[in-house]
Design a protein around this motif. Structure first.
Motif, PDB file in Angstrom:
ATOM      1  N   ILE A  84      -4.996 -13.463   5.901  1.00  0.00           N
ATOM      2  CA  ILE A  84      -5.210 -14.917   5.853  1.00  0.00           C
ATOM      3  C   ILE A  84      -5.083 -15.515   7.259  1.00  0.00           C
ATOM      4  CG2 ILE A  84      -4.290 -17.086   4.969  1.00  0.00           C
ATOM      5  CD1 ILE A  84      -5.740 -15.530   2.854  1.00  0.00           C
ATOM      6  N   LYS A  85      -4.077 -15.064   7.998  1.00  0.00           N
ATOM      7  CA  LYS A  85      -3.906 -15.566   9.359  1.00  0.00           C
ATOM      8  C   LYS A  85      -5.098 -15.179  10.232  1.00  0.00           C
ATOM      9  CE  LYS A  85      -1.086 -15.020  13.513  1.00  0.00           C
ATOM     10  NZ  LYS A  85       0.017 -14.284  14.162  1.00  0.00           N
ATOM     11  N   LYS A  86      -5.557 -13.928  10.072  1.00  0.00           N
ATOM     12  CA  LYS A  86      -6.701 -13.465  10.864  1.00  0.00           C
ATOM     13  C   LYS A  86      -7.953 -14.264  10.550  1.00  0.00           C
ATOM     14  CE  LYS A  86      -9.453  -9.286  11.656  1.00  0.00           C
ATOM     15  NZ  LYS A  86      -9.637  -7.858  11.268  1.00  0.00           N
ATOM     16  N   ALA A  87      -8.126 -14.653   9.276  1.00  0.00           N
ATOM     17  CA  ALA A  87      -9.328 -15.404   8.876  1.00  0.00           C
ATOM     18  C   ALA A  87      -9.296 -16.842   9.369  1.00  0.00           C
ATOM     19  CB  ALA A  87      -9.460 -15.382   7.360  1.00  0.00           C
ATOM     20  N   GLU A  88      -8.089 -17.380   9.635  1.00  0.00           N
ATOM     21  CA  GLU A  88      -7.930 -18.775  10.065  1.00  0.00           C
ATOM     22  C   GLU A  88      -8.523 -19.737   9.046  1.00  0.00           C
ATOM     23  OE1 GLU A  88      -9.695 -18.957  13.892  1.00  0.00           O
ATOM     24  OE2 GLU A  88      -8.053 -17.923  14.897  1.00  0.00           O
ATOM     25  N   SER A  89      -8.439 -19.353   7.786  1.00  0.00           N
ATOM     26  CA  SER A  89      -8.970 -20.172   6.695  1.00  0.00           C
ATOM     27  C   SER A  89      -8.225 -19.779   5.431  1.00  0.00           C
ATOM     28  CB  SER A  89     -10.472 -19.942   6.528  1.00  0.00           C
ATOM     29  OG  SER A  89     -10.920 -20.435   5.291  1.00  0.00           O
ATOM     30  N   ASN A  90      -7.962 -20.784   4.558  1.00  0.00           N
ATOM     31  CA  ASN A  90      -7.243 -20.463   3.324  1.00  0.00           C
ATOM     32  C   ASN A  90      -8.169 -20.133   2.167  1.00  0.00           C
ATOM     33  OD1 ASN A  90      -8.251 -22.932   2.542  1.00  0.00           O
ATOM     34  ND2 ASN A  90      -6.280 -23.986   2.528  1.00  0.00           N
ATOM     35  N   ASN A  91      -9.478 -20.030   2.430  1.00  0.00           N
ATOM     36  CA  ASN A  91     -10.414 -19.645   1.370  1.00  0.00           C
ATOM     37  C   ASN A  91     -11.419 -18.592   1.856  1.00  0.00           C
ATOM     38  OD1 ASN A  91     -11.820 -21.367   3.069  1.00  0.00           O
ATOM     39  ND2 ASN A  91     -13.091 -22.197   1.423  1.00  0.00           N
ATOM     40  N   PRO A  92     -10.952 -17.524   2.498  1.00  0.00           N
ATOM     41  CA  PRO A  92     -11.915 -16.501   2.942  1.00  0.00           C
ATOM     42  C   PRO A  92     -12.353 -15.626   1.776  1.00  0.00           C
ATOM     43  CG  PRO A  92      -9.705 -15.753   3.404  1.00  0.00           C
ATOM     44  CD  PRO A  92      -9.567 -17.137   2.818  1.00  0.00           C
ATOM     45  N   LEU A  93     -13.298 -14.744   2.054  1.00  0.00           N
ATOM     46  CA  LEU A  93     -13.635 -13.693   1.102  1.00  0.00           C
ATOM     47  C   LEU A  93     -12.814 -12.470   1.510  1.00  0.00           C
ATOM     48  CD1 LEU A  93     -17.017 -12.802  -0.442  1.00  0.00           C
ATOM     49  CD2 LEU A  93     -15.584 -10.976   0.442  1.00  0.00           C
ATOM     50  N   PHE A  94     -11.959 -12.056   0.622  1.00  0.00           N
ATOM     51  CA  PHE A  94     -10.991 -10.994   0.915  1.00  0.00           C
ATOM     52  C   PHE A  94     -11.432  -9.727   0.195  1.00  0.00           C
ATOM     53  CE2 PHE A  94      -6.700 -11.350   2.861  1.00  0.00           C
ATOM     54  CZ  PHE A  94      -6.412  -9.998   2.917  1.00  0.00           C
ATOM     55  N   MET A  95     -11.753  -8.686   0.964  1.00  0.00           N
ATOM     56  CA  MET A  95     -12.192  -7.425   0.352  1.00  0.00           C
ATOM     57  C   MET A  95     -11.055  -6.410   0.377  1.00  0.00           C
ATOM     58  SD  MET A  95     -15.582  -5.159   0.783  1.00  0.00           S
ATOM     59  CE  MET A  95     -16.221  -6.007  -0.646  1.00  0.00           C
ATOM     60  N   LEU A  96     -10.683  -5.929  -0.817  1.00  0.00           N
ATOM     61  CA  LEU A  96      -9.664  -4.892  -0.968  1.00  0.00           C
ATOM     62  C   LEU A  96     -10.381  -3.572  -1.203  1.00  0.00           C
ATOM     63  CD1 LEU A  96      -7.341  -6.886  -3.377  1.00  0.00           C
ATOM     64  CD2 LEU A  96      -7.093  -6.665  -0.914  1.00  0.00           C
ATOM     65  N   ASP A  97     -10.593  -2.820  -0.132  1.00  0.00           N
ATOM     66  CA  ASP A  97     -11.403  -1.602  -0.210  1.00  0.00           C
ATOM     67  C   ASP A  97     -10.582  -0.440  -0.767  1.00  0.00           C
ATOM     68  OD1 ASP A  97     -13.968  -0.846   0.067  1.00  0.00           O
ATOM     69  OD2 ASP A  97     -13.997  -0.762   2.256  1.00  0.00           O
ATOM     70  N   GLU A  98     -11.238   0.414  -1.546  1.00  0.00           N
ATOM     71  CA  GLU A  98     -10.646   1.658  -2.089  1.00  0.00           C
ATOM     72  C   GLU A  98      -9.378   1.370  -2.894  1.00  0.00           C
ATOM     73  OE1 GLU A  98     -12.516   4.040  -1.753  1.00  0.00           O
ATOM     74  OE2 GLU A  98     -13.657   3.767   0.089  1.00  0.00           O
ATOM     75  N   VAL A  99      -9.455   0.412  -3.819  1.00  0.00           N
ATOM     76  CA  VAL A  99      -8.275   0.060  -4.608  1.00  0.00           C
ATOM     77  C   VAL A  99      -7.902   1.180  -5.585  1.00  0.00           C
ATOM     78  CG1 VAL A  99      -9.493  -1.064  -6.517  1.00  0.00           C
ATOM     79  CG2 VAL A  99      -7.236  -1.883  -5.837  1.00  0.00           C
ATOM     80  N   ASP A 100      -8.837   2.081  -5.860  1.00  0.00           N
ATOM     81  CA  ASP A 100      -8.547   3.192  -6.782  1.00  0.00           C
ATOM     82  C   ASP A 100      -7.746   4.309  -6.110  1.00  0.00           C
ATOM     83  OD1 ASP A 100     -10.796   3.657  -5.184  1.00  0.00           O
ATOM     84  OD2 ASP A 100     -11.501   5.255  -6.503  1.00  0.00           O
ATOM     85  N   LYS A 101      -7.537   4.220  -4.809  1.00  0.00           N
ATOM     86  CA  LYS A 101      -6.834   5.290  -4.081  1.00  0.00           C
ATOM     87  C   LYS A 101      -5.439   4.869  -3.631  1.00  0.00           C
ATOM     88  CE  LYS A 101     -11.212   7.246  -2.566  1.00  0.00           C
ATOM     89  NZ  LYS A 101     -11.991   6.316  -3.392  1.00  0.00           N
ATOM     90  N   LEU A 102      -4.888   3.824  -4.269  1.00  0.00           N
ATOM     91  CA  LEU A 102      -3.506   3.441  -4.007  1.00  0.00           C
ATOM     92  C   LEU A 102      -2.565   4.515  -4.535  1.00  0.00           C
ATOM     93  CD1 LEU A 102      -3.514  -0.349  -4.950  1.00  0.00           C
ATOM     94  CD2 LEU A 102      -2.947   0.566  -2.720  1.00  0.00           C
ATOM     95  N   GLY A 103      -1.442   4.695  -3.855  1.00  0.00           N
ATOM     96  CA  GLY A 103      -0.453   5.669  -4.301  1.00  0.00           C
ATOM     97  C   GLY A 103       0.852   4.976  -4.631  1.00  0.00           C
ATOM     98  N   ALA A 104       1.814   5.743  -5.119  1.00  0.00           N
ATOM     99  CA  ALA A 104       3.141   5.213  -5.434  1.00  0.00           C
ATOM    100  C   ALA A 104       4.169   6.283  -5.127  1.00  0.00           C
ATOM    101  CB  ALA A 104       3.225   4.799  -6.904  1.00  0.00           C
ATOM    102  N   ASP A 105       5.283   5.896  -4.508  1.00  0.00           N
ATOM    103  CA  ASP A 105       6.380   6.824  -4.254  1.00  0.00           C
ATOM    104  C   ASP A 105       7.686   6.039  -4.241  1.00  0.00           C
ATOM    105  OD1 ASP A 105       6.379   5.528  -1.838  1.00  0.00           O
ATOM    106  OD2 ASP A 105       5.682   7.230  -0.648  1.00  0.00           O
TER     107      ASP A 105
END
Length: 795
Positions: A424-445
């Motif tokens: 959000i800070k990098k976009a300098e806008s509170n309504n950017p288009l936010f892409m969450l790439d490869e969400v199926d490859k999240l892990g947990a530990d």
């Protein structure tokens, strides 16, 4: 007695001891954390009962024993393998009983020895030993080493509070190089392993060099420690001096009325007032500023507090970009960047239409699911361009730490906000288009589950008050348009799937790939390789050959690489001057790209008994598979090969059970399984295969084998089976149908309940294929099995 007299006495005693003949067998006393050298006297506290008995027996005899250092001081009763092999023969000078259980002895080192073997273990160790003779060579090198050792050791003594200063004069007057090395090492506080290494070093020159290395290391450590202590003291003095000067300066400025109105703290106050922050964030910022005012700038906490305040002030609390709500223009932008993908484009246009009617609509949360290379990530960038929004992309592949999403608490050193707030800070806008790439490859530990942290982010009913662990104030994410990408849905938790609108991006057909190559890939690669359109013209026939014979994928990533290979080859020829332009036809494909990489499965299809053609879904699109069945004399066993998963093995078991239960209706011998072994194999054994959709194919292969009726080679099938003979629907219909068409199949057999899924299949593919829909397994027999007289190949 003076130090000179002491040294002379020590060296004389050492020379006399070196002439003493050692017995071939010595009683062995293990020591914890202590190494004794020849010529040196050392007091020892003895507490082990067997060691006390050893001392008593030695005092009754010649008072000579062998001392060996044990490798692990924690071992209470060490065995032969837990003691070093080289030790020192010592003479017991004095023994005093200090308690009922402990005695104190003073021993004098005599000579090094090496244990040959142990000849006794009870009541104490006795070993056969080999006496080690030490020569005392004299050379200029040894004299130089001795001089250097004495000089460096003097510096070490000056810097080290642990080494008595009286030792310096004792070392200075030593003449024996071996004794000098041993005495210096015994005076240093170094690991026992290094002391034992010196004891085992017999060559005098090598021993002196090793001692010199250890001394230089110790000197460097001591000098560095003194330097750090000096710097810390100077820093404290300087900070105190600066503090008093600053306080005096403040007092002078107050008296003169010349305070700096644009000081750093006042500037921060102005930024807080101009930031237009929500009430909660404004209170947190004002509270942190008050803490900052009471803090000295040199304090370690000052930087932490200032960094936190900067993060609060840099976030775009009230800054947004205006959406481009022109539907026609947005459609033009999407068509320019991507071919087809009508379902996704339709969803974006619908969103813009609703935004025109409802200005405060919350941002949608979409998830693009499809095989690699179909344009999921680039589509997100294109949507941002069409909407006129800032684009932010973060890759979640391999992320295991929940703090990557929610941030670290400020109690941690180097804490930062999570990737959401950073974006959000990098976009300098509170309504950017936010892409969450490869969400199926999240892990947990052990660090948490990032997918659980995303539940709040990707829920429109909750993300209006998203709280980052670092900020500890709410930030409104409801205006953000989130787009996630994934290759498969199975690895995404169901709770996370429920919060997203799933849009599937299937693989492209050959015709679609041809159009994408002509409209997008070729112009892009020509530009990247510095070629003009007239210098390289790729003909449709050549492109089709590349698509079918050099790539096997659902997307176009490898196709683009092959086109880039052609462009590089042509660029080389143009630079060499051999050609001015190339018309790339099908005949030139082999010359530029080498041998064909993929062959059509058409050549593998034969109308034989026990071989059926099935359809499979893969992450890179659809494919056809062959199921082979054979029977041989045996003991009623079913063998399954081809690296099959558990579900696929269960389908084979179900198919065999159904054939056995319906042997009469199917025309199969009743006792076919009594004296036979059945083997089912799915080729491409190195590729893992699983899923229930091959059940129909396995049933057909078994029926063909047992009825001796061949299977038509122009038919492919898919479907899950049950023991009741029902054919259940399966997934991936579009990919499977396209794979059948690509392989030259004429007829596709599908479950009846999958008929609705043909809406997603391109019209040209449906025109080229004939579809048969079945509800019961028995319905497939007349469709695919030939009579024995019809065994000629069906074209």
């Amino acid at each position: 007695m003076s130090n000179n007299e002491t040294n002379m006495k020590m060296e004389t005693q050492h020379q006399q001891d070196s002439t003493i003949l050692l017995s071939q067998e010595l009683a062995i006393l293990p020591l914890k954390g202590t190494v004794i050298y020849p010529g040196l006297a050392l007091p020892l506290i003895i507490g082990r009962s067997r060691s006390i008995q050893l001392i008593d027996d030695a005092l009754a005899g010649d008072k000579m024993i062998g001392v060996i250092t044990q490798k692990d001081p924690k071992v209470e009763d060490p065995g032969p393998e837990e003691m070093y092999a080289v030790g020192t023969a010592v003479s017991i000078l004095k023994m005093v009983r200090v308690s009922d259980h402990d005695i104190r002895v003073v021993v004098q080192g005599i000579r090094r020895f090496k244990i040959e073997r142990f000849v006794q273990q009870e009541p104490y160790y006795v070993a056969q030993v080999l006496s080690i003779e030490e020569a005392e060579p004299q050379s200029l090198e040894i004299e130089a080493l001795m001089g250097n050792i004495k000089n460096v050791f003097t510096k070490v003594v000056e810097l080290s509070p642990q080494v008595p200063s009286e030792i310096t004069s004792m070392i200075t007057n030593l003449k024996s190089p071996g004794m000098l090395a041993d005495f210096v090492i015994s005076s240093l506080n170094i690991p026992v392993e290094e002391k034992q290494q010196i004891l085992e070093t017999i060559d005098i020159s090598t021993r002196l060099k090793r001692v010199m290395e250890i001394l230089n290391r110790e000197l460097q450590v001591l000098e560095l420690g003194q330097k750090i202590q000096t710097q810390v003291k100077e820093g404290i003095d300087r900070n105190q001096r600066e503090y008093y000067l600053r306080e005096q300066l403040k007092a002078i400025q107050q008296e003169l009325g010349e305070e700096d109105e644009q000081s750093e703290l006042e500037e921060l106050q102005q930024r807080i007032e101009k930031a237009n922050m929500p009430e909660e964030a404004a209170k947190a910022a004002q509270k942190e500023l008050e803490r900052l005012k009471r803090m000295h700038p040199a304090a370690a906490e000052y930087t932490v507090s200032r960094t936190y305040l900067d993060w609060l002030l840099d976030l775009p609390w009230s800054i947004n970009t205006a959406d481009n709500l022109d539907i026609l223009q947005a459609r033009t932008v999407l068509d320019e960047d991507h071919y087809d993908l009508e379902k996704v484009k339709k969803r974006i246009i619908e969103y813009l239409a609703v935004r025109q009617l409802k200005k405060d609509m919350k941002g949608p949360i979409l998830c693009f699911v499809g095989p690699p290379g179909v344009g999921k990530t680039s589509l997100g960038r294109s949507i941002a361009r069409a909407l006129g929004r800032k684009f932010v992309r973060i890759s979640l592949g391999g992320v295991h730490d929940e703090a990557e999403i929610r941030g670290h608490r400020r109690t941690y050193i180097g804490a930062l906000p999570g990737r959401i707030i950073q974006g959000i800070k990098k976009a300098e806008s509170n309504n950017p288009l936010f892409m969450l790439d490869e969400v199926d490859k999240l892990g947990a530990d052990f660090r948490g589950d990032p997918s659980s942290a995303l539940l709040e982010v990707l829920d429109p009913e909750q993300n209006f008050s998203f709280s980052d662990h670092y900020l500890e104030v709410s930030f409104d994410l409801s205006k953000v348009m989130f787009i996630a990408t994934a290759n498969i849905l199975q690895t995404i938790p169901s709770a996370l799937q429920d919060r997203m609108e799933i849009l599937e991006l299937p693989g492209y057909t050959e015709e679609e790939k041809l159009m994408i190559a002509k409209d997008f890939l070729i112009p892009k690669q020509l530009q990247e390789h510095g070629l003009q359109a007239e210098q390289l013209q790729l003909m449709d026939g050549a492109l089709k050959a590349i698509i079918s014979s050099y790539t096997r994928e659902a997307g176009v990533r490898n196709l683009e690489r092959e086109i880039a290979t052609v462009c590089r080859g042509v660029a080389k020829e143009i630079v060499e001057g051999s050609v001015e332009s190339v018309c790339f036809t099908e005949e030139l494909v082999h010359q530029y790209l080498g041998p064909i990489k993929f062959y059509s499965e058409l050549a593998e299809r034969t109308a034989e008994t026990g071989v059926a053609t099935g359809l499979a879904w893969t992450p890179t699109g659809g494919d056809i598979i062959f199921v082979e069945a054979t029977i041989m004399p045996g003991q009623k066993t079913l063998t399954l090969t081809g690296q099959l998963g558990e579900v696929m093995k269960e389908s084979a078991q179900a198919a065999l059970s159904y054939v056995r239960s319906k042997y009469r209706e199917l025309g199969v011998d009743k006792d076919f399984y009594e004296h036979g072994d059945i083997h089912i194999h799915v080729p491409a054994g190195s590729v893992p295969k699983d899923g229930p959709s091959a059940g129909v194919t396995m049933f057909t292969a078994l029926t063909s084998l047992l009825t001796r009726r061949p299977i038509r080679n122009d038919i492919a099938m898919t479907g899950e089976i049950t023991l009741r003979g029902t054919v259940l629907p399966v997934g991936g219909i579009k990919e499977k149908v396209l794979a059948a068409r690509r392989a030259g199949i004429h007829t596709v057999i599908l479950p009846k309940k999958n008929e609705k899924d043909l809406e997603e299949v391109p019209e040209n593919a449906k025109r080229d294929l004939k579809f048969e829909f079945i509800q019961k397994m028995d319905e497939i027999i007349p469709l695919v099995l030939l009579e024995p007289r019809e065994q000629e190949r069906v074209q």
